[in-house]
Structures are given as C-alpha cells and as structure tokens.
Design an enzyme around this catalytic site. Structure first.
Site, short mmCIF file in Angstrom:
data_model
loop_
_atom_site.label_atom_id
_atom_site.label_comp_id
_atom_site.label_asym_id
_atom_site.label_seq_id
_atom_site.Cartn_x
_atom_site.Cartn_y
_atom_site.Cartn_z
N ASP A 105 46.85 74.29 22.65
CA ASP A 105 46.30 72.93 22.68
C ASP A 105 45.90 72.56 21.26
O ASP A 105 44.97 73.15 20.70
CB ASP A 105 45.09 72.88 23.62
CG ASP A 105 44.49 71.48 23.74
OD1 ASP A 105 44.91 70.58 23.00
OD2 ASP A 105 43.60 71.30 24.59
N SER A 191 53.64 56.05 15.47
CA SER A 191 54.14 55.12 16.47
C SER A 191 54.14 53.71 15.88
O SER A 191 53.32 53.39 15.01
CB SER A 191 53.27 55.15 17.72
OG SER A 191 53.63 54.11 18.61
N TYR A 204 45.18 54.42 21.89
CA TYR A 204 46.44 54.98 21.39
C TYR A 204 46.80 54.33 20.05
O TYR A 204 47.13 55.02 19.09
CB TYR A 204 47.55 54.74 22.41
CG TYR A 204 48.89 55.29 22.01
CD1 TYR A 204 49.15 56.67 22.08
CD2 TYR A 204 49.91 54.46 21.57
CE1 TYR A 204 50.37 57.19 21.72
CE2 TYR A 204 51.15 54.96 21.21
CZ TYR A 204 51.38 56.32 21.28
OH TYR A 204 52.60 56.84 20.92
N CYS A 205 46.69 53.00 19.99
CA CYS A 205 46.98 52.28 18.75
C CYS A 205 46.05 52.73 17.63
O CYS A 205 46.48 52.95 16.49
CB CYS A 205 46.83 50.77 18.96
SG CYS A 205 48.06 50.03 20.05
N ALA A 206 44.76 52.86 17.96
CA ALA A 206 43.78 53.27 16.95
C ALA A 206 44.08 54.66 16.42
O ALA A 206 44.00 54.92 15.20
CB ALA A 206 42.38 53.22 17.54
N SER A 207 44.43 55.59 17.31
CA SER A 207 44.71 56.96 16.88
C SER A 207 45.95 57.03 16.00
O SER A 207 45.98 57.76 15.00
CB SER A 207 44.86 57.88 18.09
OG SER A 207 45.99 57.52 18.87
N LYS A 208 46.97 56.25 16.34
CA LYS A 208 48.20 56.26 15.54
C LYS A 208 48.02 55.54 14.21
O LYS A 208 48.61 55.93 13.19
CB LYS A 208 49.35 55.62 16.34
CG LYS A 208 49.79 56.45 17.55
CD LYS A 208 50.28 57.84 17.14
CE LYS A 208 50.84 58.61 18.32
NZ LYS A 208 51.35 59.95 17.92
#
Length: 321
Positions: A105, A191, A204-208
């Site tokens: 992980d 992404s 998801y957008c913030a992490s990418k």
C-alpha cells in the site's frame, strides 16, 4: 512597494507579449529539432529495471505489458494480490526477462509492527533483487466520487490525497538516490483532472493538481540528474470508466448508474493499451515536459485558461444536470 507593482503591471504585460511573439517561433523550431534528435536517440529499455505502482489494472497494467514487450525487468506493485500476480505472469509471457510482484500500500505509513514504510520496503527489495533502478512509474491512485456538500466526515476524503499524492511522493523519496545513480526517469501518471475542474471529483482533482505542482518543482530541482515526465491522461479505459469509485464513506463500489450520472460513458474513452504506448514513446524519447493523452486534452486546457466561465458552465451542465 505598491507603486513598484503598479509600474510593473503597466510595463510588464506588453513586454511579455512582445517577448513571447518574438521568442515562440524560435522556440518551436528548436523544439522540433530536439524532438527529431530524441527520436533518433530513443532509449532502449531492454535490460532496464522498471518499478510500476498500481500495476494490477488500467494504465499501470498496460504499461507493464509495454515495458515487458521491450525486454525490461519489472517490479510490479499493487495493493491487490491476485490480479497483480496474474499481470506479472502475463508480463513474463510478453517478453520480460524477469518480473517480481510485490503487494503493498503506497500510502501506508511506518508502524511499530512494520519498521519500514511500504514504499521503502518494495523499492529496497527491487534494488536488492535487480541491483539498480532505472524507471519509476508512480501510477497508484483512487477516485473518490461525490459532491463536497454530501460529505459527513472529511477524514473519509483523506485516502485520495494519501494514495494519489503522498503515495507518489513517498515512492520518489525512497527511489530518488537510486534513480540519480542510474540517471533514470520518473514517470508521473497525473490526470487531466489536475488541470480541468470536474464536479463530484473535487478531492481527486485536488490530489492530481498537487501531484503536477510537486513534480514540476522537482523537475527543476533535479535538473539533468533524473528525468521527470508528467502524464495527464483524459478518460482512459480503467476500473473508473467501468464504474468503480470510492464513496463518501471510504468504501469502493462498482456503480454504473453513478458513472452514467456524471456522463463518463458519454466521453470518448481511450484504450489503456494506446495510452501506454504513447507514454512509453514519450519516456523513451526523453520528453521532460508533459504528455497530454489523448492530445485533444490540450484544447480543453486552453479553453480553461482563456474561457474559464465557459468550461465551468459546461462542466456544471454535463455533470450536475
């Protein structure tokens, strides 16, 4: 200080535009020449050691096959054991001299029971086994899908940042010394969502976006010691396009009805194989910038930069209804 900024605000924009107008044609010609030269001197990955995270499905799986076909040694990492071992067997069948699958992980932190971080453990294992590390592909990630206003517990959103951002950073941290020795490369699977806002995918957008910003900075810091290629794919055939998401409760579900609500099924989906081939071509050329795959993603980003109101409205109409 304010007066200096006012002067700069007045003087700098026309100078910047003029400089861009003069320099851009020269830059494009130089870029074309360098691209031709890189194609001639394309890297041969046969015999190179490549570590791929998130290798049990999607882009990671497809990249494993492509590297295997080119004769690379592979260390494959995923949190799921059975599909990972299946992919490892296929990669050897496709031509890789040797493959070692490792269940781990990427977001797991150090504990008393496990003195080594999972990322440190599998990177050390790969280097001890093969003697070196040439390419690191940071691909592991999750896609939480829900509206921000529907969240009851913000801690449930943490896995998105832990896996998508920190999981990539951890791998890079523990692998960087080996990559510097081999003058290797980091392939960052970010992404298009890191550049283009997508409703219901806020975390998801913030992490990418964090991934992109981090590796942009790292590319400058590393210079020529380690190559960094940032890949921003569009909608690629994967578990996500098949309806697998992380809910607001932190659980993974397959919900094709929810997938259709956000119109993923209406978008042009690229095969993971085609995407992986484009990535490997770019990496072997030594492209140190970005790979937008498919290429039409760049047009959407241009609209986002210059006509953000239009893309925001379109996103809300498509996804929010």
């Amino acid at each position: 200080m304010d007066s200096i900024n006012r002067i700069i605000n007045f003087v700098f924009p026309p100078l910047a535009l003029y400089g861009l107008f003069v320099f851009y044609p020269i830059y494009q010609r130089l870029k074309s020449a360098v691209s031709i030269w890189r194609n001639v001197l394309r890297e041969n990955v046969a015999g190179k050691v490549v570590l791929i995270t998130g290798a049990a499905s999607g882009i990671g799986e497809a990249l494993a096959y492509e590297y295997g076909k080119k004769g690379a040694y592979l260390a494959l990492v995923d949190i799921r054991d059975e599909p990972l071992f299946h992919v490892a067997a296929l990669v050897e069948h496709y031509g890789s001299p040797e493959v070692i699958p490792m269940v781990a992980d990427v977001s797991k932190i150090i504990s008393i029971a496990e003195p080594l971080h999972d990322c440190e453990r599998f990177i050390q294992a790969a280097v001890l086994h093969f003697g070196r590390l040439d390419h690191l592909v940071t691909n592991a990630g999750v896609a939480p899908l829900y509206l921000f206003e529907d969240i009851d517990d913000l801690s449930m959103a943490m896995p998105a940042m832990d896996k998508n951002f920190w999981g990539s950073v951890y791998c890079t941290f523990f692998a960087s010394s080996y990559l510097k020795k081999s003058r290797g490369k980091i392939v960052v699977i970010a992404s298009g969502c890191g550049c283009i806002a997508s409703p219901r995918l806020s975390f998801y957008c913030a992490s990418k976006a964090a991934v992109i910003a981090f590796y942009e900075t790292l590319r400058i810091e590393f210079g020529s010691k380690v190559g960094v290629t940032i890949v921003a794919p569009g909608v690629v055939d994967s578990e996500m396009t098949q309806g697998k998401f992380m809910t607001k409760n932190g659980q993974f579900i397959v919900d094709k009805e929810l997938r259709d609500q956000v119109h993923i099924s209406l978008l042009p989906v690229e095969s993971a194989e085609r995407c992986a081939k484009a990535i490997l071509r770019s990496v072997c050329r030594g492209d140190g910038g970005y790979l937008l795959e498919p290429a039409w993603i760049s047009c959407v980003i241009l609209w986002k930069v210059f006509c953000s109101e239009v893309t925001d409205s379109l996103g809300r109409w498509l996804v929010m209804g």
